[in-house]
Design an enzyme around this catalytic site. Structure first.
Site, PDB file in Angstrom:
ATOM      1  N   GLY A  78      27.875  27.985 -15.442  1.00  0.00           N
ATOM      2  CA  GLY A  78      28.643  28.747 -15.867  1.00  0.00           C
ATOM      3  C   GLY A  78      29.698  28.615 -15.677  1.00  0.00           C
ATOM      4  N   ARG A  90      31.147  33.625   7.435  1.00  0.00           N
ATOM      5  CA  ARG A  90      29.589  33.354   7.519  1.00  0.00           C
ATOM      6  C   ARG A  90      28.749  32.957   6.482  1.00  0.00           C
ATOM      7  NH1 ARG A  90      27.454  37.986   9.610  1.00  0.00           N
ATOM      8  NH2 ARG A  90      26.969  37.067  11.854  1.00  0.00           N
ATOM      9  N   GLY A 148      32.582  34.710  -0.330  1.00  0.00           N
ATOM     10  CA  GLY A 148      33.299  33.535  -1.545  1.00  0.00           C
ATOM     11  C   GLY A 148      33.268  32.409  -1.209  1.00  0.00           C
ATOM     12  N   GLU A 177      34.011  28.984  -5.524  1.00  0.00           N
ATOM     13  CA  GLU A 177      34.757  28.096  -6.610  1.00  0.00           C
ATOM     14  C   GLU A 177      36.309  27.443  -5.925  1.00  0.00           C
ATOM     15  OE1 GLU A 177      35.645  30.934 -10.019  1.00  0.00           O
ATOM     16  OE2 GLU A 177      34.696  32.402  -9.070  1.00  0.00           O
TER      17      GLU A 177
HETATM   18 MO1  MOS Z   1      34.491  31.991 -11.817  1.00  0.00          MO
HETATM   19  S1  MOS Z   1      35.232  31.278 -12.636  1.00  0.00           S
HETATM   20  O1  MOS Z   1      35.502  33.408 -12.209  1.00  0.00           O
HETATM   21  O2  MOS Z   1      33.181  32.452 -12.968  1.00  0.00           O
END
Ligand code: MOS
Length: 691
Positions: free
Chosen positions: A236, A580, A654, A657
């Site tokens: 996505g 982690r 996370g 990205e």
């Molecule tokens: Mo990411 S560009 O916030 O799916």
């Protein structure tokens, strides 16, 4: 709730729980559900960028055997308004961008629908369009906020201009990045099935609740009458974060014809309809003492938004917290253009913004005669320069040091154009990177049967990232059972609500909800046997006291051909500090993918707008170039063990990205080291390296 987390499954390189389904082709994607009596819709797209539809002649299309209906603003059902005006499909005759839906054909087969669509004759009243982004436009405006209201458009502290004027060393450069298009392997696809007053969608998206809510609003249905299923999603990168016009079109076509309808966008259609990264023009000014200590940072960004829907990308946000400097300023200005709607693309903001900042830091290091790693270490802030809060953890220096050692940085002669192998100039470069910790509310339900099998239910989405696997691991450890005992259900709006797989928030937010439900269930199991226990993650109170970000460093080695200007990247190294790591196998794959996409951004990706048509013309894989296997050399991925007690009970930040952030700057910096040529305009194509 301070349940101790004992990690057994977490941290193990578990194979993907959906791996066998994926490689045997049995994992079902949105377009692949076999639905009795299904029909197909194919859109007709505007050939002008601005104006209105004067007439639609559907006679020839309608005469084609197998055609069921031709929809347009002349006969479409009226929708309720939704926030995003782009979703008001066929609600007026107005054209806001080239490629906008103006009609659609529903037919027995996709081939008939496509052929009939080509027979629809649309007449337009064309108005002059305005599609060119330039920093000297007189009509640039300041959006109310950036990141959908989550951050201020501009920030300023101290006296930047005075500090720049009096700085011992200063630089003032403009860096530009082109529009880039999200290209997930699986195209955007929807299958819509109405029954009575309910609709079910198999939809390729990053969050079924978001799609459900929008469809419910547009079609005036209570949300529980809309069900959206997205069990497998083939990528996505932000483009499936929120619904786009094709989803509305498919639901509308199914409603109007009283038949199930499916649609998969073609690759070419995707270039106008599902968002893209805005081009950016970034003026970066740095002032420093001669020892490299920054005294001023100014990052002024110009970017675009579509007239039909405002999207204000947060390009300069990372500059606000990355380095210490007493005088700082960031601004965002938009040009509102008659272009297709731009939107999220992997690490929106941080990715193009850090190309400018980290290129500028490399230039500053050279101007100060300092090693670029040392320059960054000297400007490491004690607290978040913007909020004044301490960092919950900040592993940048550790990543730089680890990376320097692993990459052989010490052997580097800082002088450019000193290493050569035949006709190839060789250079290495470094860039720092960051991505914030986002966490959004989520709810999970955990259920146990008398045999000790656990069902864990949450509307999380696996867009190819490994969510099926890591959430199973998190649930297993939170329940203190082996992963085989956990039966996970995700990707369905009938499950408890969770936010989209976006902003790298999934593992932390969904994982926290699962952890909390599992902890509650374990507590209750002490009191009574059995039961269903919900658990939720609402907000993290510690986010008010700590600045939470992941960090990293990327290193690149490039070879630039002296005659042709061809750039090759034999080596990339990424070192990350992201809390982690739940699953080293899927995590490595995320970092690898991000870095490959970053390499692609550095050297290839560029959407070219033809001002005459007002649209991106290189709208397929023949002309929009994406790094292939042959473009990628060795990519080394590693991370430092980082314990962060503040982010969440899992200690996880996370990672979806951050891998794309910094790669382009590391490569541009390496290209400078190899050639002595500074390329401030992506992508680094060979013409920019030839005399
Ligand atoms: Mo990411 S560009 O916030 O799916």
């Amino acid at each position: 709730m301070k349940m101790q987390l004992i990690t057994r499954a977490i941290g193990a390189p578990l194979n993907r729980v959906d791996g066998v389904q994926k490689v045997t082709g049995t994992a079902k994607y949105a377009y692949e559900y076999s639905v009795e009596g299904v029909t197909h819709v194919f859109p007709v797209q505007s050939t002008i960028a601005k104006g209105r539809v004067v007439s639609i002649d559907a006679h020839a299309a309608q005469a084609l055997p197998g055609v069921i209906a031709v929809l347009s603003h002349e006969n479409a059902p009226r929708l309720a308004p939704v926030d995003d005006a782009e979703l008001a499909v066929f609600q007026s005759d107005a054209i806001a961008y080239h490629g906008q839906f103006v009609a659609a054909v529903v037919a027995e087969t996709s081939e008939i629908a496509r052929q009939a669509a080509s027979l629809v004759v649309v007449r337009y009243e064309e108005q002059p369009h305005d599609v060119e982004l330039r920093a000297d436009r007189g009509d640039l405006y300041k959006p109310q906020s950036i990141i959908l209201g989550r951050a201020q458009t501009d920030t300023e502290s101290g006296d930047v201009e005075a500090a720049l004027t009096s700085a011992a060393v200063s630089l003032d450069h403009t860096y530009t990045t082109p529009a880039e298009h999200n290209n997930p392997l699986e195209p955007h696809a929807t299958t819509a099935i109405w029954s009575d007053e309910e609709v079910t969608l198999y939809d390729s998206n990053q969050g079924s609740h978001a799609t459900r809510d929008t469809v419910a609003t547009a079609f005036r249905l209570p949300p529980e009458r809309v069900r959206v299923i997205a069990r497998s999603v083939g990528g996505g990168f932000g483009s499936k974060g929120f619904p786009h016009p094709h989803t509305i079109l498919t639901v509308m076509a199914a409603q109007a014809t009283r038949r199930p309808v499916k649609l998969a966008l073609t690759r070419q259609q995707m270039f106008a309809l599902v968002g893209y990264r805005t081009p950016t023009i970034q003026r970066m000014r740095l002032g420093a003492e001669s020892n490299g200590r920054l005294t001023a940072i100014a990052h002024d960004v110009v970017e675009q938004t579509a007239t039909i829907h405002e999207f204000a990308e947060q390009t300069a946000v990372a500059t606000r917290m990355m380095y210490a400097a007493p005088n700082r300023r960031t601004t965002h200005r938009l040009a509102r253009l008659d272009v297709p709607a731009n939107s999220w693309m992997r690490a929106p903001g941080e990715c193009p913004g850090m190309f400018a900042l980290e290129s500028a830091m490399d230039e500053l290091a050279i101007a100060c005669g300092l090693d670029p790693i040392e320059l960054r270490i000297r400007n490491e802030p004690a607290v978040d320069p913007e909020s004044g809060h301490p960092f919950s953890s900040r592993g940048l220096v550790a990543c730089l040091r680890e990376g320097a050692q692993r990459f052989g940085w010490a052997q580097r002669d800082p002088k450019p154009r000193t290493r050569r192998d035949g006709s190839w100039l060789i250079g290495i470069g470094v860039a720092a990177l960051t991505y914030p910790v986002y966490q959004f509310p989520a709810t999970a339900l955990v259920q146990v049967d008398p045999a000790g099998n656990y069902r864990v239910r949450i509307d999380a989405t696996d867009i190819g990232t490994g969510a099926w696997t890591v959430l199973t691991q998190i649930a297993a450890d939170a329940l203190e059972v082996p992963p085989e005992r956990v039966q996970l259900e995700i990707g369905d709006s009938a499950l408890p609500r969770a936010f989209v797989a976006g902003a790298s928030s999934g593992t932390a937010s969904w994982g926290w909800a699962i952890f909390s439900a599992a902890s509650a269930l374990r507590t209750r199991l002490h009191e009574e046997y059995g039961g269903i226990v919900p658990g939720a993650f609402e907000t993290n109170p510690e986010a008010q006291q700590f600045s939470m970000h992941a960090f990293g460093a990327q290193f690149a080695e490039v070879r630039v051909h002296m005659t042709t200007g061809e750039v090759r990247v034999p080596r990339l190294l990424g070192v990350f500090a992201a809390g982690r790591i739940i699953n080293p196998k899927t995590a490595r794959s995320q970092f690898l993918g991000g870095m490959t996409m970053g390499l692609s951004m550095a050297l290839h990706e560029e959407s070219v707008l033809d001002p005459r048509f007002g649209d991106y013309v290189n709208h397929d894989f023949a002309e929009y170039h994406i790094a292939t296997n042959a473009d990628v050399g060795t990519i080394d991925v590693t991370w430092i063990d980082e314990e962060d007690p503040h982010v969440n009970p899992l200690g996880a930040k996370g990672i979806g990205e951050i891998g794309i952030v910094g790669t382009a700057a590391a490569i541009a910096n390496a290209v400078y080291h190899a050639t002595g040529i500074r390329v401030r305009d992506l992508p680094i194509t060979l013409d920019k390296l030839l005399p």
